[in-house]
Design a protein around this motif. Sequence first.
Motif, PDB file in Angstrom:
ATOM      1  N   ARG A  15       0.834  -1.212   0.000  1.00  0.00           N
ATOM      2  CA  ARG A  15       0.000   0.000   0.000  1.00  0.00           C
ATOM      3  C   ARG A  15       0.867   1.261   0.000  1.00  0.00           C
ATOM      4  N   LEU A  18       2.400   1.734  -3.419  1.00  0.00           N
ATOM      5  CA  LEU A  18       1.435   2.248  -4.391  1.00  0.00           C
ATOM      6  C   LEU A  18       1.302   3.768  -4.277  1.00  0.00           C
ATOM      7  N   GLU A  22       2.187   6.347  -7.248  1.00  0.00           N
ATOM      8  CA  GLU A  22       1.340   7.478  -7.651  1.00  0.00           C
ATOM      9  C   GLU A  22       2.155   8.771  -7.652  1.00  0.00           C
ATOM     10  N   THR A 130       3.417  -8.910 -11.920  1.00  0.00           N
ATOM     11  CA  THR A 130       2.510  -7.773 -11.727  1.00  0.00           C
ATOM     12  C   THR A 130       3.313  -6.641 -11.106  1.00  0.00           C
ATOM     13  N   GLU A 134       1.095  -1.491 -12.816  1.00  0.00           N
ATOM     14  CA  GLU A 134      -0.117  -2.204 -13.225  1.00  0.00           C
ATOM     15  C   GLU A 134      -1.136  -2.252 -12.093  1.00  0.00           C
ATOM     16  N   THR A 135      -0.663  -2.439 -10.882  1.00  0.00           N
ATOM     17  CA  THR A 135      -1.562  -2.492  -9.730  1.00  0.00           C
ATOM     18  C   THR A 135      -2.182  -1.127  -9.482  1.00  0.00           C
ATOM     19  N   SER A 137      -2.634   1.328 -11.649  1.00  0.00           N
ATOM     20  CA  SER A 137      -3.551   1.708 -12.728  1.00  0.00           C
ATOM     21  C   SER A 137      -4.761   0.780 -12.844  1.00  0.00           C
ATOM     22  N   GLY A 138      -4.632  -0.446 -12.315  1.00  0.00           N
ATOM     23  CA  GLY A 138      -5.702  -1.431 -12.467  1.00  0.00           C
ATOM     24  C   GLY A 138      -5.608  -2.197 -13.772  1.00  0.00           C
ATOM     25  N   ASP A 139      -4.602  -1.875 -14.584  1.00  0.00           N
ATOM     26  CA  ASP A 139      -4.386  -2.564 -15.857  1.00  0.00           C
ATOM     27  C   ASP A 139      -3.533  -3.801 -15.600  1.00  0.00           C
ATOM     28  N   LEU A 140      -4.128  -4.770 -14.907  1.00  0.00           N
ATOM     29  CA  LEU A 140      -3.409  -5.963 -14.481  1.00  0.00           C
ATOM     30  C   LEU A 140      -3.131  -6.890 -15.657  1.00  0.00           C
ATOM     31  N   ARG A 145      -5.767 -11.129 -14.185  1.00  0.00           N
ATOM     32  CA  ARG A 145      -7.196 -10.778 -14.279  1.00  0.00           C
ATOM     33  C   ARG A 145      -8.031 -12.034 -14.501  1.00  0.00           C
ATOM     34  N   GLU A 149     -11.057 -13.625 -12.203  1.00  0.00           N
ATOM     35  CA  GLU A 149     -12.399 -13.684 -12.777  1.00  0.00           C
ATOM     36  C   GLU A 149     -12.982 -15.096 -12.808  1.00  0.00           C
TER      37      GLU A 149
END
Length: 157
Positions: A15, A18, A22, A130, A134-135, A137-140, A145, A149
């Motif tokens: 955390r 991250l 940012e 990963t 990527e984490t 931005s959420g573009d894993l 992904r 899922e």
Amino acid sequence: MPPVDISARTEYAVRAMLILAEAATTEGGPVSVETLATRQALPRKFLEAIVADLRTAGLVTSTRGARGGYSLAREPQEISLGDVFRAVDGPLAEVRGLRPHETAYEGVAQHLPTVWVAVRASLRAVLDETSLAETFSGDLPDHVRSLAETPDAWESR
């Protein structure tokens, strides 16, 4: 085998990293431990020790002074979640203090080391592939992904 334990130390480290990711993409300057702690509601003293481990591992750099703090040592896309895990908690997988490939059994359990190595390989496939970028931005990665899922991925067993 007990569940894979993602410790508070590792969770807090990720955390905090991250937030630094940012900052690297927006502000560009160092971030104080106080800011890291406040932005993610983390215990400051515990976080200081975690950031020291991240610095020792070469993942963050520190800047002294009134405008000092911590910055990523490399670009966010060059730091994997696995790097962060190892920096604060050591190897991704151990069996009674041994690396999976160091285990050996006889008789009916002789093939168990292969399973332990596969567990470690699975962790590596997610954590080492990963990045912080990527984490953040959420573009894993597609395979991460896809794992998340699967129909039962979010269910406890």
